[in-house]
Design a protein around this motif. Structure first.
Motif, PDB file in Angstrom:
ATOM      1  N   UNK A 326       0.853  -1.411   0.097  1.00 17.33           N
ATOM      2  CA  UNK A 326       0.058   0.160  -0.088  1.00 17.33           C
ATOM      3  C   UNK A 326       0.833   1.305   0.184  1.00 17.33           C
ATOM      4  N   UNK A 327       2.110   1.225   0.803  1.00 14.85           N
ATOM      5  CA  UNK A 327       2.915   2.363   0.866  1.00 14.85           C
ATOM      6  C   UNK A 327       3.645   2.738  -0.659  1.00 14.85           C
ATOM      7  N   UNK A 328       3.832   1.672  -1.447  1.00 13.77           N
ATOM      8  CA  UNK A 328       4.379   1.663  -2.505  1.00 13.77           C
ATOM      9  C   UNK A 328       3.442   2.327  -3.406  1.00 13.77           C
ATOM     10  N   UNK A 329       2.300   1.953  -3.463  1.00 12.53           N
ATOM     11  CA  UNK A 329       1.271   2.052  -4.339  1.00 12.53           C
ATOM     12  C   UNK A 329       0.892   3.532  -4.258  1.00 12.53           C
ATOM     13  N   UNK A 330       0.716   4.024  -2.915  1.00 18.01           N
ATOM     14  CA  UNK A 330       0.261   5.397  -2.580  1.00 18.01           C
ATOM     15  C   UNK A 330       1.247   6.232  -2.934  1.00 18.01           C
ATOM     16  N   UNK A 331       2.727   5.970  -2.960  1.00 17.73           N
ATOM     17  CA  UNK A 331       3.582   6.917  -3.242  1.00 17.73           C
ATOM     18  C   UNK A 331       3.873   6.890  -4.607  1.00 17.73           C
ATOM     19  N   UNK A 332       3.538   5.742  -5.473  1.00 14.93           N
ATOM     20  CA  UNK A 332       3.676   5.936  -6.956  1.00 14.93           C
ATOM     21  C   UNK A 332       2.419   6.778  -7.477  1.00 14.93           C
ATOM     22  N   UNK A 333       1.321   6.816  -6.706  1.00 12.29           N
ATOM     23  CA  UNK A 333       0.333   7.686  -7.331  1.00 12.29           C
ATOM     24  C   UNK A 333       0.528   9.273  -6.906  1.00 12.29           C
ATOM     25  N   UNK A 499      -5.178   1.760   2.766  1.00 10.52           N
ATOM     26  CA  UNK A 499      -3.858   2.191   3.238  1.00 10.52           C
ATOM     27  C   UNK A 499      -3.164   2.845   2.177  1.00 10.52           C
ATOM     28  N   UNK A 500      -3.604   2.557   0.746  1.00  7.02           N
ATOM     29  CA  UNK A 500      -3.196   3.359  -0.277  1.00  7.02           C
ATOM     30  C   UNK A 500      -3.477   4.870  -0.129  1.00  7.02           C
ATOM     31  N   UNK A 501      -5.019   4.884   0.046  1.00  8.45           N
ATOM     32  CA  UNK A 501      -5.511   6.457   0.438  1.00  8.45           C
ATOM     33  C   UNK A 501      -4.791   7.222   1.603  1.00  8.45           C
ATOM     34  N   UNK A 502      -4.534   6.246   2.539  1.00 13.04           N
ATOM     35  CA  UNK A 502      -3.959   6.850   3.783  1.00 13.04           C
ATOM     36  C   UNK A 502      -2.616   7.320   3.569  1.00 13.04           C
ATOM     37  N   UNK A 503      -1.771   6.571   2.691  1.00 12.05           N
ATOM     38  CA  UNK A 503      -0.381   7.110   2.484  1.00 12.05           C
ATOM     39  C   UNK A 503      -0.489   8.443   1.523  1.00 12.05           C
ATOM     40  N   UNK A 504      -1.253   8.506   0.608  1.00 18.83           N
ATOM     41  CA  UNK A 504      -1.380   9.508  -0.093  1.00 18.83           C
ATOM     42  C   UNK A 504      -1.700  10.718   0.463  1.00 18.83           C
ATOM     43  N   UNK A 505      -2.625  10.687   1.689  1.00 17.40           N
ATOM     44  CA  UNK A 505      -3.052  11.710   2.530  1.00 17.40           C
ATOM     45  C   UNK A 505      -1.947  12.093   3.304  1.00 17.40           C
ATOM     46  N   UNK A 506      -1.191  11.323   3.675  1.00 23.08           N
ATOM     47  CA  UNK A 506       0.013  11.894   4.740  1.00 23.08           C
ATOM     48  C   UNK A 506       0.897  12.566   3.873  1.00 23.08           C
ATOM     49  N   UNK A 507       1.330  12.206   2.628  1.00 19.94           N
ATOM     50  CA  UNK A 507       2.456  13.080   1.829  1.00 19.94           C
ATOM     51  C   UNK A 507       1.667  14.169   1.549  1.00 19.94           C
ATOM     52  N   UNK A 508       0.329  14.240   1.434  1.00 21.35           N
ATOM     53  CA  UNK A 508      -0.331  15.567   1.213  1.00 21.35           C
ATOM     54  C   UNK A 508      -0.531  16.511   2.439  1.00 21.35           C
ATOM     55  N   UNK A 509      -0.383  15.724   3.559  1.00 24.51           N
ATOM     56  CA  UNK A 509      -0.543  16.582   4.830  1.00 24.51           C
ATOM     57  C   UNK A 509      -2.149  16.723   5.137  1.00 24.51           C
TER      58      UNK A 509
END
Ligand code: F6P
Length: 559
Positions: A326-333, A499-509
């Motif tokens: 999930x982390x990798x997919x979120x970061x990739x997005x 968890x992909x969604x979570x990862x993206x949300x964290x990057x965007x703050x």
């Protein structure tokens, strides 16, 4: 204002654009010229290196627009924005839903009995399992015929009344797990306040054998309460003299966090299943909101479904980010969205049973990450939120894939397929599932590697139409495969995207767990009601366009 509300309890968000990795990614994006043909030819290990396992999910990112340097930089970005710290904060029950000052603990809904997790000083796991056991016991009674309607007839149709997270998850999973449903017990779903929804869903049903589940986290949602009243009237009308005093008690149950409002509505608290404010609506399918699914597939299968979620939770919680799907997919997005200009993301399940999965993901991802301010209230400095959309293959191939293959926009696409068919059928000697899978494989290959002008010419194509028949390739996909669409695998897929969604949300703050953006329309709908009804003062409050549309309505409505 609490520490959580001012952002301190959850840690202040980092502006990702100020990180060294953001600058490196920007430098990579300038003039980025991916060449998947060359990347595959030059690197025999590419597929192995970019294929990951999470639970039963086999995730091949080799056809993504990634190289080793990009993976490293994205992982460094995750470190700089504190992804692991925030992940720990979520799993520990910290109030990372800052604007609502709440914990975010859908992951607690799938903890095994015997685990323990303190939220604000209370171990929540016993309560989670207490509700689950009540839902299971109720489901067993309905499935066995012990629970009957007021006339003594067994229940043959269950109607879930809910909207958003109280509908999309239950419908999606009911459809996905069609192969596991109990025969003779059908579920239907009413969500829209368009009266057509209730009218057509109830058409042909026998009130004596129909059970309603009113599903609403808040028990204050206009659509759901209106539909619940319509259904109650339909039931009492249909039962006529047979209704007696017990009709509502025997034909209505409720799922909500607001059990006092359930009682006010007239539903027996004994027939109500609760959950908690630390479960967001779009994260609630695995709470009692899944009661219709438990009725359809049974407690044992639902428990497998929860285990599937938990498997992915554990993967996300404990796996180092370099192997964390999930982390990798979120970061990739994030790479696609913020650096390569992708605006939307296609989800293309090669499974007809997953036909509501894209709609489910739309709420999950877009209500979570469609935000313009960070969790401390400061404006974001990047694009956020992808537009998720999709349809099952192969239907989409004959509709919108043209744009993905040859259009001018970059549309990253997740392809999902299963080795084992849910319904194996043969066309003579031909295994139809293999025909289906051939399409799944062919599409990602065509998108990645395309077809050059020389290859088109070599087929004898007239020069004038060569350009129209060229496929540029380098169109990114992720291929997600699993052994079969079982309850567990479905749970794993849903948790993956959570968890992909979570990862993206964290990057965007951003706070991925509030949804203030839905409120204004709700308020205005209340305000416009009297204007539609012709109240001059309310009409005066409307803008000119709204007044003109109301005038059109009043002129054309026959009543
Ligand atoms: O209006 C949006 C929303 O609040 C969603 O987040 C939620 O899933 C849906 O409405 C339904 O809410 P409830 O379950 O409280 O009826």
């Amino acid at each position: 204002m609490s520490a959580a509300q001012d952002g301190r309890g959850a840690g202040a968000p980092v502006d990702p654009t100020t990180t060294p990795s953001w600058a490196r990614l920007q430098a990579r994006a300038d003039g980025f010229a991916p060449d998947l043909r060359a990347w595959f030819a030059d690197d025999p290990d590419r597929v192995d290196r970019l294929t990951f396992t999470a639970g039963d999910l086999h995730v091949d990112l080799s056809k993504a627009l990634l190289d080793e340097d990009l993976v490293e930089t994205l992982l460094a970005l995750a470190g700089e924005v504190g992804l692991e710290e925030r992940r720990s904060a979520m799993f520990a029950g910290e109030h990372i839903n800052v604007t609502e000052d709440r914990a975010v603990l859908h992951t607690a809904l799938r903890l095994p009995a015997g685990a323990s997790l303190e939220v604000d000083g209370t171990d929540v796991v016993p309560a989670v399992h207490e509700v689950l056991q009540r839902v299971y016991a109720f489901a067993e009674k309905v499935r066995s015929g012990e629970w009957t309607g007021v006339t003594g007839e067994r229940i043959r149709t269950v109607v879930n009344i809910g909207i958003g997270g109280s509908d999309l998850g239950p419908v999606m999973a009911y459809e996905a797990l069609a192969a596991y449903r109990q025969e003779g017990l059908e579920c239907r779903f009413i969500s829209n306040i368009d009266p057509t929804d209730a009218a057509t869903t109830l058409a042909g049903l026998d009130p004596a054998s129909t059970l309603f589940i009113v599903s609403s986290k808040t028990f204050g949602t206009l659509e759901t309460l209106t539909n619940a009243r319509l259904c109650k009237a339909w039931l009492l009308d249909g039962l006529g003299d047979a209704a007696g005093d017990d009709a509502v008690a025997k034909h209505f149950v409720a799922v909500s966090t607001a059990l006092d409002k359930v009682a006010d509505f007239g539903i027996d608290p004994d027939n109500a299943f609760g959950f908690w404010d630390w479960v967001g609506g779009r994260y609630s399918l695995d709470s009692a909101i899944g009661t219709s699914l438990v009725l359809a597939v049974g407690p044992e299968r639902f428990a497998e479904f929860l285990d599937g979620f938990h498997t992915l939770d554990e993967h996300f919680r404990t796996t180092d980010l370099a192997h964390n799907v999930p982390a990798l997919m979120g970061l990739l997005n994030v790479w696609y969205t913020n650096f390569l200009g992708a605006e939307s993301h296609a989800v293309l399940p090669y499974s007809q049973l997953l036909h509501r999965f894209p709609a489910y993901l739309q709420q999950l991802t877009m209500e979570s990450n469609g935000k313009g301010v960070r969790w401390d209230g400061s404006p974001v400095s990047t694009e956020t939120g992808e537009i998720f959309w999709g349809e099952p293959g192969t239907n989409g191939q004959h509709a919108f894939y043209q744009l993905i293959h040859q259009g001018t926009r970059l549309v990253p696409a997740d392809f999902i397929a299963f080795a084992e068919p849910s319904y194996p059928l043969a066309d003579g000697e031909v295994d139809v599932h293999e025909l289906f899978l051939a399409n799944f494989l062919a599409q990602t290959r065509a998108l990645a590697f395309g077809k050059t002008a020389d290859e088109v010419r070599a087929e004898g194509t007239a020069e004038a139409i060569v350009p129209a028949r060229v496929f540029t390739g380098n169109r990114p996909t992720a291929s997600i495969m699993a052994p079969a669409l079982t309850p567990s695998v479905l749970g794993q897929l849903v948790a993956l995207y959570e968890h992909v969604t979570f990862t993206q949300g964290v990057v965007w703050g951003i706070d991925s767990f509030d949804q203030w953006g839905v409120e204004l329309g709700k308020q205005l709908a209340q305000q416009v009601g009297p204007a539609i009804d012709g109240d001059p003062a309310a009409l005066e409050e409307q803008d000119a366009s709204t007044r003109a549309l109301i005038a059109y309505y009043r002129e054309h409505r026959s009543r």
